[in-house]
Design a protein around this motif. Structure first.
Motif, PDB file in Angstrom:
ATOM      1  N   ILE A 184      96.750   2.135 -56.129  1.00  0.00           N
ATOM      2  CA  ILE A 184      96.590   3.317 -55.270  1.00  0.00           C
ATOM      3  C   ILE A 184      96.323   4.572 -56.090  1.00  0.00           C
ATOM      4  N   THR A 185      97.105   4.777 -57.148  1.00  0.00           N
ATOM      5  CA  THR A 185      96.940   5.984 -57.965  1.00  0.00           C
ATOM      6  C   THR A 185      95.633   5.973 -58.750  1.00  0.00           C
ATOM      7  N   ALA A 186      95.049   4.776 -58.951  1.00  0.00           N
ATOM      8  CA  ALA A 186      93.764   4.699 -59.657  1.00  0.00           C
ATOM      9  C   ALA A 186      92.613   5.148 -58.773  1.00  0.00           C
ATOM     10  N   TRP A 187      92.830   5.172 -57.460  1.00  0.00           N
ATOM     11  CA  TRP A 187      91.798   5.645 -56.529  1.00  0.00           C
ATOM     12  C   TRP A 187      91.802   7.166 -56.533  1.00  0.00           C
ATOM     13  N   PRO A 188      90.750   7.840 -56.999  1.00  0.00           N
ATOM     14  CA  PRO A 188      90.752   9.298 -57.195  1.00  0.00           C
ATOM     15  C   PRO A 188      91.230  10.127 -56.001  1.00  0.00           C
ATOM     16  N   PRO A 189      90.802   9.828 -54.760  1.00  0.00           N
ATOM     17  CA  PRO A 189      91.244  10.688 -53.644  1.00  0.00           C
ATOM     18  C   PRO A 189      92.718  10.528 -53.270  1.00  0.00           C
ATOM     19  N   SER A 190      93.396   9.498 -53.784  1.00  0.00           N
ATOM     20  CA  SER A 190      94.764   9.220 -53.342  1.00  0.00           C
ATOM     21  C   SER A 190      95.716  10.372 -53.637  1.00  0.00           C
ATOM     22  N   PHE A 191      95.560  11.002 -54.792  1.00  0.00           N
ATOM     23  CA  PHE A 191      96.453  12.095 -55.187  1.00  0.00           C
ATOM     24  C   PHE A 191      96.365  13.238 -54.179  1.00  0.00           C
ATOM     25  N   ASP A 192      95.144  13.637 -53.844  1.00  0.00           N
ATOM     26  CA  ASP A 192      94.958  14.744 -52.909  1.00  0.00           C
ATOM     27  C   ASP A 192      95.385  14.368 -51.499  1.00  0.00           C
ATOM     28  N   LEU A 193      95.110  13.138 -51.081  1.00  0.00           N
ATOM     29  CA  LEU A 193      95.513  12.709 -49.741  1.00  0.00           C
ATOM     30  C   LEU A 193      97.028  12.749 -49.584  1.00  0.00           C
ATOM     31  N   LEU A 201     116.656  29.583 -44.035  1.00  0.00           N
ATOM     32  CA  LEU A 201     116.786  29.060 -45.398  1.00  0.00           C
ATOM     33  C   LEU A 201     116.089  27.709 -45.521  1.00  0.00           C
ATOM     34  N   LEU A 202     116.343  26.818 -44.556  1.00  0.00           N
ATOM     35  CA  LEU A 202     115.705  25.511 -44.568  1.00  0.00           C
ATOM     36  C   LEU A 202     114.190  25.649 -44.474  1.00  0.00           C
ATOM     37  N   ALA A 203     113.721  26.507 -43.560  1.00  0.00           N
ATOM     38  CA  ALA A 203     112.280  26.700 -43.396  1.00  0.00           C
ATOM     39  C   ALA A 203     111.644  27.246 -44.670  1.00  0.00           C
ATOM     40  N   ALA A 204     112.329  28.185 -45.328  1.00  0.00           N
ATOM     41  CA  ALA A 204     111.790  28.778 -46.563  1.00  0.00           C
ATOM     42  C   ALA A 204     111.664  27.718 -47.656  1.00  0.00           C
ATOM     43  N   VAL A 205     112.673  26.843 -47.771  1.00  0.00           N
ATOM     44  CA  VAL A 205     112.610  25.779 -48.775  1.00  0.00           C
ATOM     45  C   VAL A 205     111.472  24.820 -48.463  1.00  0.00           C
ATOM     46  N   LEU A 206     111.323  24.443 -47.201  1.00  0.00           N
ATOM     47  CA  LEU A 206     110.267  23.514 -46.807  1.00  0.00           C
ATOM     48  C   LEU A 206     108.881  24.096 -47.055  1.00  0.00           C
ATOM     49  N   VAL A 207     108.711  25.382 -46.727  1.00  0.00           N
ATOM     50  CA  VAL A 207     107.412  26.030 -46.957  1.00  0.00           C
ATOM     51  C   VAL A 207     107.111  26.113 -48.448  1.00  0.00           C
ATOM     52  N   SER A 208     108.128  26.447 -49.248  1.00  0.00           N
ATOM     53  CA  SER A 208     107.907  26.535 -50.698  1.00  0.00           C
ATOM     54  C   SER A 208     107.549  25.170 -51.280  1.00  0.00           C
ATOM     55  N   LEU A 209     108.156  24.099 -50.766  1.00  0.00           N
ATOM     56  CA  LEU A 209     107.805  22.750 -51.218  1.00  0.00           C
ATOM     57  C   LEU A 209     106.381  22.389 -50.805  1.00  0.00           C
ATOM     58  N   ALA A 210     105.985  22.829 -49.611  1.00  0.00           N
ATOM     59  CA  ALA A 210     104.618  22.566 -49.151  1.00  0.00           C
ATOM     60  C   ALA A 210     103.603  23.280 -50.035  1.00  0.00           C
ATOM     61  N   VAL A 211     103.891  24.535 -50.359  1.00  0.00           N
ATOM     62  CA  VAL A 211     102.996  25.295 -51.236  1.00  0.00           C
ATOM     63  C   VAL A 211     102.923  24.645 -52.611  1.00  0.00           C
ATOM     64  N   ARG A 212     104.081  24.188 -53.096  1.00  0.00           N
ATOM     65  CA  ARG A 212     104.122  23.501 -54.388  1.00  0.00           C
ATOM     66  C   ARG A 212     103.215  22.275 -54.390  1.00  0.00           C
ATOM     67  N   LEU A 213     103.252  21.514 -53.304  1.00  0.00           N
ATOM     68  CA  LEU A 213     102.408  20.324 -53.201  1.00  0.00           C
ATOM     69  C   LEU A 213     100.920  20.699 -53.187  1.00  0.00           C
ATOM     70  N   MET A 214     100.591  21.742 -52.418  1.00  0.00           N
ATOM     71  CA  MET A 214      99.184  22.134 -52.293  1.00  0.00           C
ATOM     72  C   MET A 214      98.619  22.647 -53.613  1.00  0.00           C
ATOM     73  N   LEU A 215      99.470  23.235 -54.456  1.00  0.00           N
ATOM     74  CA  LEU A 215      99.019  23.775 -55.736  1.00  0.00           C
ATOM     75  C   LEU A 215      99.138  22.756 -56.875  1.00  0.00           C
ATOM     76  N   MET A 216      99.702  21.587 -56.572  1.00  0.00           N
ATOM     77  CA  MET A 216      99.953  20.580 -57.600  1.00  0.00           C
ATOM     78  C   MET A 216      98.650  20.005 -58.162  1.00  0.00           C
ATOM     79  N   THR A 217      98.656  19.766 -59.457  1.00  0.00           N
ATOM     80  CA  THR A 217      97.537  19.083 -60.109  1.00  0.00           C
ATOM     81  C   THR A 217      98.068  17.853 -60.822  1.00  0.00           C
ATOM     82  N   ARG A 218      97.160  16.953 -61.180  1.00  0.00           N
ATOM     83  CA  ARG A 218      97.592  15.730 -61.860  1.00  0.00           C
ATOM     84  C   ARG A 218      98.244  16.056 -63.208  1.00  0.00           C
TER      85      ARG A 218
END
Length: 207
Positions: free
Chosen positions: A66-75, A190-207
């Motif tokens: 799965i990880t060898a398939w290039p689009p998998s990381f972004d998906l 507080l919960l919403a802020a943590v969840l949003v920050s985790l979402a932003v972290r994922l969207m900005l993540m690179t390999r």
């Protein structure tokens, strides 16, 4: 099959890695704050369940495919980000549920599922299992799959205990918050802020 020295080194490495701040740590803490000890433990068990799934996928070679398939990381990361944003929206819509004295079975089940999906939607978790576990496998001893499964189970046990303790600490924070007015709304935000920050972290993540 696996030497005691390898087990000791592996366990120590897992503990050091768990002490590094990450999305699982943040999620468990906020669940402990929102739902109390049982909520924190449910989140810890959810992470443990995800660890078992990733262990099986790694041992079977599916993770590598799965990880060898290039689009998998972004998906994975975009799906995870959307899921976290949806959870943040739900947290803000139902702040009144935060201060319930006891957590319903359904709520605990929901926390468990949310925690598992939060881990499984993190592409770095897939890469971590694929890279980390094989380092402690001795191919000369044979039974590589069994070694991977055993190491994964050890990791799952350590991770579950570690995160359960964190969830209990979150419960202590909850006790402080309940002494103040508008605590339910504060916990929801507080919960919403943590969840949003985790979402932003994922969207900005690179390999």
């Amino acid at each position: 099959m696996i030497s005691l020295s390898t087990f000791a080194t592996f366990s120590l490495a897992v503990l050091f890695l768990l002490c590094s701040p990450g999305p699982n740590m943040a999620f468990v803490m906020t669940c402990g704050v929102q739902y109390g000890v049982r909520g924190g433990v449910a989140a810890a068990l959810g992470i443990g369940a995800a660890d078992i799934v990733l262990t099986v996928l790694t041992a079977s070679g599916i993770t590598a495919v799965i990880t060898a398939w290039p689009p998998s990381f972004d998906l994975l990361r975009y799906a995870g980000a959307l899921y976290l944003l949806w959870l943040a929206y739900k947290a803000l819509r139902r702040p009144a549920m935060v201060m319930q004295a006891s957590v319903a079975t359904f709520s605990l089940r929901t926390v468990f599922v949310q925690s598992s999906l939060n881990s499984l939607f993190n592409p770095k978790a897939w890469l971590f299992f694929m890279v980390f576990l094989p380092q402690f496998v001795d191919a000369q001893n044979g039974m590589v799959v069994q070694q991977l499964l055993l190491l994964g189970l050890v990791l799952t046990l350590i991770s579950s205990l570690f995160h359960a303790v964190l969830g209990s600490f979150g419960h202590a924070v909850r006790g402080v918050l309940t002494r103040h007015a508008y605590a339910a709304k504060l916990q929801a935000w507080l919960l919403a802020a943590v969840l949003v920050s985790l979402a932003v972290r994922l969207m900005l993540m690179t390999r």
